[in-house]
Design a protein around this motif. Structure first.
Motif, PDB file in Angstrom:
ATOM      1  N   SER A 117     -53.858  37.449 -20.189  1.00 49.89           N
ATOM      2  CA  SER A 117     -52.929  38.480 -20.647  1.00 49.89           C
ATOM      3  C   SER A 117     -51.520  37.930 -20.786  1.00 49.89           C
ATOM      4  CB  SER A 117     -52.938  39.657 -19.665  1.00 49.89           C
ATOM      5  OG  SER A 117     -54.181  40.316 -19.692  1.00 49.89           O
ATOM      6  N   GLU A 118     -51.110  37.128 -19.801  1.00 49.04           N
ATOM      7  CA  GLU A 118     -49.767  36.539 -19.847  1.00 49.04           C
ATOM      8  C   GLU A 118     -49.610  35.577 -21.021  1.00 49.04           C
ATOM      9  OE1 GLU A 118     -49.361  34.798 -16.005  1.00 49.04           O
ATOM     10  OE2 GLU A 118     -49.158  36.737 -14.962  1.00 49.04           O
ATOM     11  N   ALA A 119     -50.739  35.008 -21.471  1.00 50.74           N
ATOM     12  CA  ALA A 119     -50.698  34.101 -22.624  1.00 50.74           C
ATOM     13  C   ALA A 119     -50.836  34.851 -23.940  1.00 50.74           C
ATOM     14  CB  ALA A 119     -51.810  33.058 -22.497  1.00 50.74           C
ATOM     15  N   GLY A 120     -50.929  36.168 -23.870  1.00 52.67           N
ATOM     16  CA  GLY A 120     -51.009  36.974 -25.078  1.00 52.67           C
ATOM     17  C   GLY A 120     -52.399  37.087 -25.669  1.00 52.67           C
ATOM     18  N   VAL A 121     -53.437  36.791 -24.887  1.00 53.26           N
ATOM     19  CA  VAL A 121     -54.811  36.897 -25.357  1.00 53.26           C
ATOM     20  C   VAL A 121     -55.355  38.272 -24.964  1.00 53.26           C
ATOM     21  CG1 VAL A 121     -57.161  35.963 -25.228  1.00 53.26           C
ATOM     22  CG2 VAL A 121     -55.179  34.405 -25.126  1.00 53.26           C
ATOM     23  N   ALA A 122     -55.918  38.985 -25.912  1.00 57.50           N
ATOM     24  CA  ALA A 122     -56.491  40.302 -25.619  1.00 57.50           C
ATOM     25  C   ALA A 122     -57.701  40.146 -24.708  1.00 57.50           C
ATOM     26  CB  ALA A 122     -56.907  41.001 -26.909  1.00 57.50           C
ATOM     27  N   VAL A 123     -57.708  40.885 -23.602  1.00 48.66           N
ATOM     28  CA  VAL A 123     -58.771  40.746 -22.623  1.00 48.66           C
ATOM     29  C   VAL A 123     -59.099  42.110 -22.033  1.00 48.66           C
ATOM     30  CG1 VAL A 123     -57.119  40.200 -20.781  1.00 48.66           C
ATOM     31  CG2 VAL A 123     -59.494  39.500 -20.544  1.00 48.66           C
ATOM     32  N   THR A 124     -60.366  42.341 -21.749  1.00 43.95           N
ATOM     33  CA  THR A 124     -60.817  43.564 -21.095  1.00 43.95           C
ATOM     34  C   THR A 124     -61.212  43.241 -19.674  1.00 43.95           C
ATOM     35  OG1 THR A 124     -61.673  44.447 -23.176  1.00 43.95           O
ATOM     36  CG2 THR A 124     -62.523  45.427 -21.139  1.00 43.95           C
ATOM     37  N   ASP A 125     -60.651  43.941 -18.711  1.00 47.16           N
ATOM     38  CA  ASP A 125     -60.994  43.695 -17.319  1.00 47.16           C
ATOM     39  C   ASP A 125     -62.425  44.153 -17.050  1.00 47.16           C
ATOM     40  OD1 ASP A 125     -61.071  44.242 -14.257  1.00 47.16           O
ATOM     41  OD2 ASP A 125     -59.218  43.118 -14.578  1.00 47.16           O
ATOM     42  N   VAL A 126     -63.155  43.377 -16.296  1.00 48.30           N
ATOM     43  CA  VAL A 126     -64.555  43.690 -16.004  1.00 48.30           C
ATOM     44  C   VAL A 126     -64.693  45.061 -15.354  1.00 48.30           C
ATOM     45  CG1 VAL A 126     -66.502  43.068 -14.512  1.00 48.30           C
ATOM     46  CG2 VAL A 126     -65.396  41.325 -15.908  1.00 48.30           C
ATOM     47  N   SER A 127     -63.731  45.441 -14.541  1.00 50.92           N
ATOM     48  CA  SER A 127     -63.824  46.742 -13.855  1.00 50.92           C
ATOM     49  C   SER A 127     -63.826  47.900 -14.859  1.00 50.92           C
ATOM     50  CB  SER A 127     -62.672  46.905 -12.862  1.00 50.92           C
ATOM     51  OG  SER A 127     -61.424  46.860 -13.521  1.00 50.92           O
ATOM     52  N   ALA A 128     -63.228  47.692 -16.035  1.00 50.51           N
ATOM     53  CA  ALA A 128     -63.244  48.739 -17.057  1.00 50.51           C
ATOM     54  C   ALA A 128     -64.641  48.900 -17.660  1.00 50.51           C
ATOM     55  CB  ALA A 128     -62.246  48.407 -18.162  1.00 50.51           C
ATOM     56  N   VAL A 129     -65.451  47.849 -17.567  1.00 54.15           N
ATOM     57  CA  VAL A 129     -66.822  47.890 -18.091  1.00 54.15           C
ATOM     58  C   VAL A 129     -67.788  48.388 -17.028  1.00 54.15           C
ATOM     59  CG1 VAL A 129     -68.702  46.497 -19.063  1.00 54.15           C
ATOM     60  CG2 VAL A 129     -66.330  46.028 -19.717  1.00 54.15           C
TER      61      VAL A 129
END
Length: 538
Positions: free
Chosen positions: A54-66
């Protein structure tokens, strides 16, 4: 319970649409994630990995959201969930698996990027037991094994060194992975978890004081494939273990051809031998041929020690291995370069010494940084058909206080110093071992014979040959001392040493005929000391 094999054939090409990233070592992570994002791959991640992306600007979904479940217990539980493991393990083309995925809202995971808590490094750092236990990874190995098992559909990357190859393969195939690539990554993944589990079980055994647990495992990391083994018709490779003992496995090679199987074996033998002689007391040099010392000496300088070691058996030294216990200097380097030498190993080297060897491009120069401790505990291993032999390293060391004078005459101070030198050297000579020494140098070595008397005679004959080649009137065994790695079973071996001119003997003792051997020594007027410690080396 046995499970029937699924008949669904594995697809060759699998598109990478969804990836799970959970790593401790974040080397190369951002570049890999950006390459995935550029291809429209959905990235799931956990904890520190998700933050770094996230800090590098890459879109990411946290596993806990899944999973719809938060990380709990300080992160001990975060990926241990059916939504994660179902996505890793599902056989996508199996109707029953596909139905289960649809029923429970499970999506496939095509790529798993994972590496483990640094358990081995934490142990090596000397951390306390609580810190070590906390660095036993659970979720990482579980995901790794799941994805690797299902390599028909899931690609598992466990080593940052493989990221570039993966990205290149993805680009060459339009965003897909091949079955061959997935199989190779799966094999590497299982090797990693096997090594990890071995490290954990090894630490537990050590912490419980179990030197030889009910199950012993051996793991290593490929250091280099070798052109061949002991002989050209044998294939071979060199592996490094987790042991950090200084030597050929930890050394920097400054120049020369790649090491061969025999080079590595002989260099290890040479460096372990030269470490017996304390660098703070005197410079020492050992020359090895076919894993046996053919010359060893301590001296006033490395040059002095080398010249004395070489004089023991200059014929065998040709094409040998030279080990030094101090920083290599120019004078010693110039002398060593005077004959064909395969390998030189030392803790370090002066720049002008390195420059001397630069003119010898085939000579391998290894700098190990420091010497191994001959007293340190450790283990050695040897394979046999259907098994292996594991034992403590021979770290026994005899000092003056350990000696018992067995004869009427005690050794002189000069003899005593040479006796200790000779016995330390005999520890590294293949049994049956006989070593003649004089003035801090070997002057005759007999190795690997079926009878001790033959070793005594061979060592004496080699000393005669060396004397003849040097133009000396008599061999240096005249006035020398002699060491035997094990007891003399009969007096004949001792008498052969006396005939060669030895004036004092060091041996373990313990033979049924000790009295006979001691009597023969007294009759010959020589001194004999007993160590009570044997040094067989087979």
């Amino acid at each position: 319970m046995a499970v029937a094999a699924n008949a669904t054939p594995a697809p060759d090409a699998v598109p990478v649409r969804r990836a799970l990233i959970s790593v401790f070592d974040k080397t190369g992570l951002v570049d890999l994630a950006r390459a995935l994002a550029d291809r429209g791959v959905q990235i799931l991640s956990t904890g520190g990995s998700a933050r770094a992306l996230s800090e590098a600007g890459v879109a990411v979904t946290d596993v806990s959201a899944v999973t719809k479940f938060p990380e709990i217990m300080d992160g001990r539980v975060k990926t241990l969930h059916p939504v994660v493991h179902g996505g890793l393990l599902a056989i996508r083309d199996d109707p029953a698996h596909a139905a289960a995925m649809a029923e429970h809202g499970i999506e496939g995971i095509d790529l798993l990027v994972v590496n483990l808590y640094p358990f081995e490094e934490v142990v090596a750092s000397g951390a306390d037991a609580a810190s070590i236990v906390e660095n036993i990874d659970i979720g990482g190995p579980a995901m790794t094994r799941a994805g690797a098992k299902n390599h028909a559909y899931t690609c598992v990357l466990t080593d940052p060194a493989d990221y570039a190859a993966f990205v290149a393969a993805l680009g060459a195939s339009g965003g897909q992975t091949s079955l061959d690539f997935r199989r190779r990554m799966a094999a590497k993944a299982f090797a990693r978890t096997a090594a990890y589990d071995a490290a954990v079980s090894g630490w537990f055994a050590a912490s419980l004081g179990e030197a030889f647990p009910s199950r012993a495992t051996l793991t290593g990391t490929l250091a280099q494939p070798l052109r061949y083994g002991e002989n050209p018709h044998q294939s071979a490779a060199f592996y490094r273990t987790a042991e950090t003992r200084p030597g050929v496995s930890t050394a920097r090679q400054l120049q020369g051809k790649a090491l061969s199987f025999n080079n590595i074996n002989d260099t290890d033998a040479a460096y372990e031998c030269v470490a017996e002689f304390d660098a703070n007391e005197a410079p020492a040099v050992v020359i090895v041929k076919h894993a046996n010392p053919c010359g060893a000496a301590v001296g006033t300088s490395l040059l002095d020690a080398y010249e004395k070691a070489l004089a023991c058996d200059p014929v065998s030294a040709f094409g040998g291995i030279v080990a030094l216990n101090r920083r290599l200097d120019r004078a010693a380097a110039e002398a060593i370069a005077g004959i064909f030498t395969e390998v030189v190993i030392a803790p370090d080297a002066d720049e002008d010494a390195v420059a001397v060897f630069a003119a010898k491009p085939n000579l391998r120069l290894l700098l190990a940084g420091s010497l191994p401790d001959p007293r340190a505990p450790g283990t050695t291993l040897r394979t046999v058909a259907g098994g292996f032999l594991l034992q403590d390293r021979d770290n026994g060391r005899i000092e003056r206080a350990d000696l018992t004078v067995a004869t009427k005459r005690a050794p002189s101070e000069r003899e005593l110093s040479d006796l200790l030198f000779a016995f330390r050297l005999a520890k590294h000579v293949k049994s049956n071992a006989i070593v003649y020494a004089r003035d801090g140098a070997s002057v005759g070595i007999g190795a690997g014979q079926m009878s001790r008397v033959d070793s005594s005679r061979i060592a004496a004959r080699k000393a005669e040959d060396a004397a003849a080649s040097a133009g000396r009137a008599e061999p240096l065994t005249v006035g020398s001392v002699v060491a035997s790695d094990a007891f003399f079973p009969f007096a004949d071996g001792l008498l052969a040493a006396v005939a060669a001119g030895a004036t004092a003997v060091i041996q373990p003792g313990g033979s049924m005929r000790d009295a006979e051997v001691i009597k023969a020594a007294d009759e010959a007027g020589i001194a004999m000391v007993l160590t009570g410690m044997r040094h067989f080396r087979h």
